[in-house]
Design an enzyme around this catalytic site. Sequence first.
Site, PDB file in Angstrom:
ATOM      1  N   LYS A  69     -19.167  20.858 -16.658  1.00 42.14           N
ATOM      2  CA  LYS A  69     -19.164  20.044 -17.882  1.00 42.14           C
ATOM      3  C   LYS A  69     -17.783  20.072 -18.562  1.00 42.14           C
ATOM      4  CE  LYS A  69     -22.683  22.337 -19.623  1.00 42.14           C
ATOM      5  NZ  LYS A  69     -22.888  23.239 -18.458  1.00 42.14           N
ATOM      6  N   THR A  70     -17.223  21.267 -18.703  1.00 41.89           N
ATOM      7  CA  THR A  70     -15.896  21.374 -19.314  1.00 41.89           C
ATOM      8  C   THR A  70     -14.860  20.660 -18.457  1.00 41.89           C
ATOM      9  OG1 THR A  70     -16.559  23.514 -20.197  1.00 41.89           O
ATOM     10  CG2 THR A  70     -14.202  23.002 -20.250  1.00 41.89           C
ATOM     11  N   ASP A 114     -18.380  22.169 -26.945  1.00 41.62           N
ATOM     12  CA  ASP A 114     -19.225  22.880 -26.004  1.00 41.62           C
ATOM     13  C   ASP A 114     -20.401  23.482 -26.775  1.00 41.62           C
ATOM     14  OD1 ASP A 114     -20.035  23.852 -23.587  1.00 41.62           O
ATOM     15  OD2 ASP A 114     -18.447  25.342 -23.380  1.00 41.62           O
ATOM     16  N   THR A 163     -26.260  23.222 -22.589  1.00 44.43           N
ATOM     17  CA  THR A 163     -27.106  23.810 -21.557  1.00 44.43           C
ATOM     18  C   THR A 163     -28.580  23.638 -21.932  1.00 44.43           C
ATOM     19  OG1 THR A 163     -26.820  25.906 -22.734  1.00 44.43           O
ATOM     20  CG2 THR A 163     -25.458  25.562 -20.789  1.00 44.43           C
ATOM     21  N   ARG A 222     -19.005  27.732 -10.406  1.00 44.88           N
ATOM     22  CA  ARG A 222     -18.366  28.919 -10.990  1.00 44.88           C
ATOM     23  C   ARG A 222     -18.704  30.166 -10.189  1.00 44.88           C
ATOM     24  NH1 ARG A 222     -19.436  28.956 -16.747  1.00 44.88           N
ATOM     25  NH2 ARG A 222     -17.458  27.852 -16.910  1.00 44.88           N
TER      26      ARG A 222
HETATM   27  P1  ADP Z   1     -19.333  24.293 -17.414  1.00 43.56           P
HETATM   28  O1  ADP Z   1     -18.482  23.723 -18.504  1.00 43.56           O
HETATM   29  O2  ADP Z   1     -20.450  23.380 -17.011  1.00 43.56           O
HETATM   30  O3  ADP Z   1     -19.826  25.694 -17.707  1.00 43.56           O
HETATM   31  P2  ADP Z   1     -16.853  24.305 -15.869  1.00 43.56           P
HETATM   32  O4  ADP Z   1     -16.393  22.915 -15.970  1.00 43.56           O
HETATM   33  O5  ADP Z   1     -16.164  25.313 -16.736  1.00 43.56           O
HETATM   34  O6  ADP Z   1     -18.435  24.411 -16.079  1.00 43.56           O
HETATM   35  O7  ADP Z   1     -16.744  24.724 -14.319  1.00 43.56           O
HETATM   36  C1  ADP Z   1     -16.553  26.054 -13.916  1.00 43.56           C
HETATM   37  C2  ADP Z   1     -15.587  26.122 -12.750  1.00 43.56           C
HETATM   38  O8  ADP Z   1     -16.250  25.643 -11.595  1.00 43.56           O
HETATM   39  C3  ADP Z   1     -14.345  25.237 -12.912  1.00 43.56           C
HETATM   40  O9  ADP Z   1     -13.249  25.945 -13.385  1.00 43.56           O
HETATM   41  C4  ADP Z   1     -14.042  24.790 -11.511  1.00 43.56           C
HETATM   42  O10 ADP Z   1     -13.221  25.740 -10.869  1.00 43.56           O
HETATM   43  C5  ADP Z   1     -15.374  24.830 -10.818  1.00 43.56           C
HETATM   44  N1  ADP Z   1     -16.005  23.507 -10.695  1.00 43.56           N
HETATM   45  C6  ADP Z   1     -17.019  23.027 -11.470  1.00 43.56           C
HETATM   46  N2  ADP Z   1     -17.404  21.822 -11.031  1.00 43.56           N
HETATM   47  C7  ADP Z   1     -16.621  21.521  -9.982  1.00 43.56           C
HETATM   48  C8  ADP Z   1     -16.563  20.397  -9.081  1.00 43.56           C
HETATM   49  N3  ADP Z   1     -17.417  19.379  -9.189  1.00 43.56           N
HETATM   50  N4  ADP Z   1     -15.615  20.406  -8.123  1.00 43.56           N
HETATM   51  C9  ADP Z   1     -14.781  21.454  -7.995  1.00 43.56           C
HETATM   52  N5  ADP Z   1     -14.809  22.551  -8.783  1.00 43.56           N
HETATM   53  C10 ADP Z   1     -15.720  22.595  -9.763  1.00 43.56           C
END
Ligand code: ADP
Length: 332
Positions: A69-70, A114, A163, A222
């Site tokens: 998401k981030t 977030d 979430t 992650r």
């Molecule tokens: P969320 O905000 O949903 O908790 P993040 O965007 O921080 O998740 O993602 C966590 C890590 O996972 C990112 O730093 C990246 O390294 C990896 N990641 C997440 N989604 C992808 C994707 N679709 N392709 C490649 N790497 C990804």
Amino acid sequence: SEGSAEPATTPHLTGTDQDLERTLRPRSLTEFVGQARAVDNLSVTLAAAKARGEAPDHVLLAGPPGLGKTSLARILAAELGTTLHATTGPALDRAKDLVGILTQLRRGDVLFIDEIHRVPPAVEEYLYTAMEDFSVDFTLDTGPNARILPLTLERFTLVGATTREGLLTAPLRGRFGIVERLEPYPPADLVAIVTRAAGILEVGIEPDAAHLIAERSRGTPRVVNRFLRRARDVAQVGGSATIDVAVAEDCLGRLGVDGHGLEHLDRAILTALSRATEGTLGLKTLAAAVGEAEDTIEEVYEPHLLRLGFLEKTPRGRTITDAGRAALGGPA
Ligand code: ADP
């Protein structure tokens, strides 16, 4: 979340992750692996906004932690060529904090919030007019001296991540023109993600090893990236430049991740359920039994155990399935 006591499989962000995540974050929609529907919808939105020269509609990204998401919020800002301002729901304690951020936004900027379901209700009200009319009526002082200061904002795009989509209030939810739900990734996508990450970290990984790690990582980028980092350490200590199946097995064993991808807390949950005298446990009791927050159990552990078919929710509480008992290694 923070702390080295976090299990390796937690999809929450830990302190040691932050540098790694910055390096491994996909920078564009083409680098973003999987989630085809969300990526497709967002690229249409982006193209239309660029063609009109306008900020796109507000975007809500929903889904479990660690799914991207981030990353997507950052990609949207990057592809629009604008600045991203990032904050979190709990950090917006007072309306003043939010208004301070809103008034700094320049035309077309992206505001990323977030955990938007955790914005306090009194602050959330300011988001309504900000999102709808690009204005806020800020109340200065209180009591007899109270004055209302109407502020006009630049057109911006709010990207909210949550979430717990179900905890969003209807008025807030309704102000997002675009809602995308991210799903756990299939193993093939996680193989692609871990292979790309290995390239960036300059460590070799054999395809079998990539598959093994991908299968055990709870559908979460992650987590797969965290396994990769640990496997790289194990390989290095063993004097190898490449992660092969033996290294991957060794690493997962050290992390307490079993053949089903279950780790300590998953097994603790299943064990507590298997011992429940009435056959079911409520969330509160379960949380107390395993020493974990109710939220974390609901957001992170339960969905995974449900997907595996090891746990079921009944009107009377949570219960373990026969497959769950088998996974624990006990009698089915
Ligand atoms: P969320 O905000 O949903 O908790 P993040 O965007 O921080 O998740 O993602 C966590 C890590 O996972 C990112 O730093 C990246 O390294 C990896 N990641 C997440 N989604 C992808 C994707 N679709 N392709 C490649 N790497 C990804």
